[in-house]
Write an enzyme that holds these catalytic residues in place. Sequence first.
Site, PDB file in Angstrom:
ATOM      1  CG  ASN C  28      -0.257   0.096   2.531  1.00  0.00           C
ATOM      2  OD1 ASN C  28       0.932   0.396   2.588  1.00  0.00           O
ATOM      3  ND2 ASN C  28      -0.979  -0.144   3.590  1.00  0.00           N
ATOM      4  CG  ASP C 221      -5.623  -8.604   2.463  1.00  0.00           C
ATOM      5  OD1 ASP C 221      -5.810  -8.550   3.687  1.00  0.00           O
ATOM      6  OD2 ASP C 221      -4.784  -7.904   1.860  1.00  0.00           O
TER       7      ASP C 221
END
Lengths: 344, 344, 344
Positions: C28, C221
């Site tokens: 991320n 996820d």
Amino acid sequence: MAALIEEDLKHCLEGVTVSRLMGPNEANFAGNVHGGNILKLMEEAGCILATRYYNVAGKKNLPNYQPGMAALVRVERTDFLQPMYIGEVAELHTELTFTSAHSIEVLITVFAEDCIKGQKRLTNRARLWYVSMSSDEKVLPIPPLPNTKKIEQGKIRYEKQKKERAAHRHTRIERVPSILQEELDPQTVGYSQTTLRHLVGVVDTNSAGYVMGGVIMKLMDECAGLVAVKHCKTNVVTASMDATNFHQKVKKGSLVTLTGFITFTSPKSIEIEVVVDAEFLRSGSAQKERAVSSFFTFVSLDSNHRPMPVPQIMPVTEEELERHKAAEERYLERKRQREQESTS
Amino acid sequence: MAALIEEDLKHCLEGVTVSRLMGPNEANFAGNVHGGNILKLMEEAGCILATRYYNVAGKKNLPNYQPGMAALVRVERTDFLQPMYIGEVAELHTELTFTSAHSIEVLITVFAEDCIKGQKRLTNRARLWYVSMSSDEKVLPIPPLPNTKKIEQGKIRYEKQKKERAAHRHTRIERVPSILQEELDPQTVGYSQTTLRHLVGVVDTNSAGYVMGGVIMKLMDECAGLVAVKHCKTNVVTASMDATNFHQKVKKGSLVTLTGFITFTSPKSIEIEVVVDAEFLRSGSAQKERAVSSFFTFVSLDSNHRPMPVPQIMPVTEEELERHKAAEERYLERKRQREQESTS
Amino acid sequence: MAALIEEDLKHCLEGVTVSRLMGPNEANFAGNVHGGNILKLMEEAGCILATRYYNVAGKKNLPNYQPGMAALVRVERTDFLQPMYIGEVAELHTELTFTSAHSIEVLITVFAEDCIKGQKRLTNRARLWYVSMSSDEKVLPIPPLPNTKKIEQGKIRYEKQKKERAAHRHTRIERVPSILQEELDPQTVGYSQTTLRHLVGVVDTNSAGYVMGGVIMKLMDECAGLVAVKHCKTNVVTASMDATNFHQKVKKGSLVTLTGFITFTSPKSIEIEVVVDAEFLRSGSAQKERAVSSFFTFVSLDSNHRPMPVPQIMPVTEEELERHKAAEERYLERKRQREQESTS
């Protein structure tokens, strides 16, 4: 059982929403998601809806139904109204808006969602036309859309695109401009002209085994983007893609050659033509076929992500001057259309 | 018709240029594009040209022509002369330079283009050898190259590589060194030895269904890079890959195991050997086959991207000492060759 | 010959280590590798070991042996104990721990290795259950594990998971909660509820042609992560995934729809349920099948990567209140188990 299929059909007509998180590999160095990735997502979303509609409605209504997979034949012009950034979610809404005897029109609206700020912005909208192909590559008949409201506007759009596709099929350029000399002035067409090549592999094909239109559009946008970077030497982003026709299906194992070159500059935009040729390497012939071509408009952004002036192109050869004139007309036509749309 | 094929053939002999924009996933944390990605691109470009030549010339000249796909059998040593960065375009020029009865030699030259500065740098150059494979995995005859100039040098290169390939086939190492103890001194071979494993999937295969040599070279460079990082703890880049032979085709569904370990350090470079074993998981035998092995040279860069001294390796076991000696000879030989090339 | 197979079998029982360098596309914006990528790697590693064991031991011991490929049926609960960052190497150790008549249990332990610092941290550990599938999709018998120590604990784990899988098969939710209104309070369930859709393509399948469980877990996820970001508006990471059962194989060409929504918040964690439906687009029916569902726990990190308080969820509808209550019980049960594990 019939009721269940009615339910299925209703579900189809409601459309489908596709979302995808945008990662670093999908953006340029300034964090802007490449327009080509959005075009690719749009095509995937349209393909899902058109494939689902054909099979659900077809199984119910077609006497000789056989399973089919949607294949893109045309994208109407689309403006990229707002940028999208890494870490945002692309949210695509799809709607079935028209069917003809052999084609399906899907309207796709794209939003960029900043999950941290909780904001959603409209980024673009386009109409995509699909046909349904059997596994032996026949174009299949499309069951008529039950929802008949607004059918008149659909017919008008259908006839208009049909005419344009037919015209495009015959007028497409057969020759890619060659670059004349080694040392080029940075404002010439030749200086920024760019060729990309890609060997179409397994990853570029859908589960029916052929190359998706969205994969080609992504490469076209990448090619146009490189042309724009070479010319502007700044952060450039896709502002629009003109209506684009897919006359040729590209086979797995083909070499696609994309060439992009500037046709026109306005004070704050660049028009780039990208032509795509495909060559099936194991055919024993090095003949290429023109698969697609389109016009992209790019803008150059400053460090605050605001459009800035672009260096003006200097057309030199007769061909370049002719293209420049035709491009200027397209530019003015687009401008007219945008004004019309914003006042209507 | 014959003229058209002549035209096609001419087009083949002119070579093909392949370009690709380098994204963040293709580089390390310092922005340097991994050498392995460049090797993979080179192999793709060579495969395009060799496949096209075989099919176009073969259809014209071979009495029992059948379609074929190029498969890599050898890469000659290549030096990475200049770094390539994220956001740059890799531009690969290919040239058909020699054919034997069953192999095609392609010369590939790679440039890195900084589109914003408008500069192009030569990054590396290599000769790749391909065979042409039918769909039932037979090695096909290659039609002779019409262009016969410089054929003598080609023959010399062909004989030399043939001898080296045959020698390599018999002397390849059968055993991967094992790491002896848990707590290792950071300067030992065992400390930085690295094993990567990859289940070869659909994305790693070409449209003919087998794993491309470039995919394996990319993994080899990644493995060597990890060894170099563990040893140097800095920004490391590939300086060269020695001549590499592909004796075994790797099947889809195989587990490939790559092991890399340092064999030698000079004041400013590291030699790393990478050995690759393949094991087809559904064979019912856990036997591995040595698919490839090669020697990579890495350098360590400071924050200004300049080569800096590397920690010296401490060979301990008899095997490590033997390898170190053989590696030192390769190092001196490479040095000699580079000096020869720069003066000739 | 028999000795060779014994050697092979020994090699299988020793397990396999899989390593992979983590790139920017796997993390991320804060550099944390997504838990979903680790789950995907774990599934790949387990699939390698289970496929190898079935084929090596099966060929030796099964009278009607036919080649098989491992397919995931269940993952036991796993805690993400430590973060993993871009540039680190994920190192996965696998161990065969139990076989029943038709299933294989693999224990996987994951480490994150910082190659520059030379440090390795345990990140998580899970038990995965596989069956072996023939090419015509039959579930094949599994040869018994020769190593019989600790077989009693294995039997207990086997019976426990069998009971849970059977129970889950019948109690799974059939309905995805719909969002009630347009303008939602940021603390409601509806505000952060997220739907992802993915057309399962060639890249998502293994060499046997079906979608790997790890691909689905990665998407789950990602969906849960988006829910957590929308709710917390911070850097969020996966803390655990509860035991997850795969009742349905997902076919290539299916549209998978993932919906994630918050069920519970503790002071420093969020529980998110993700349900996955699959719809084979060319079936001519728009009926979806529930493929998987699971509970993820996420935590919110401050700029020093330390857990921080999360905004509390406000369940409103009766369904949301019921789910909240059930989730609280799971939360307390997990806490109890963690305390038990740390003292045992």
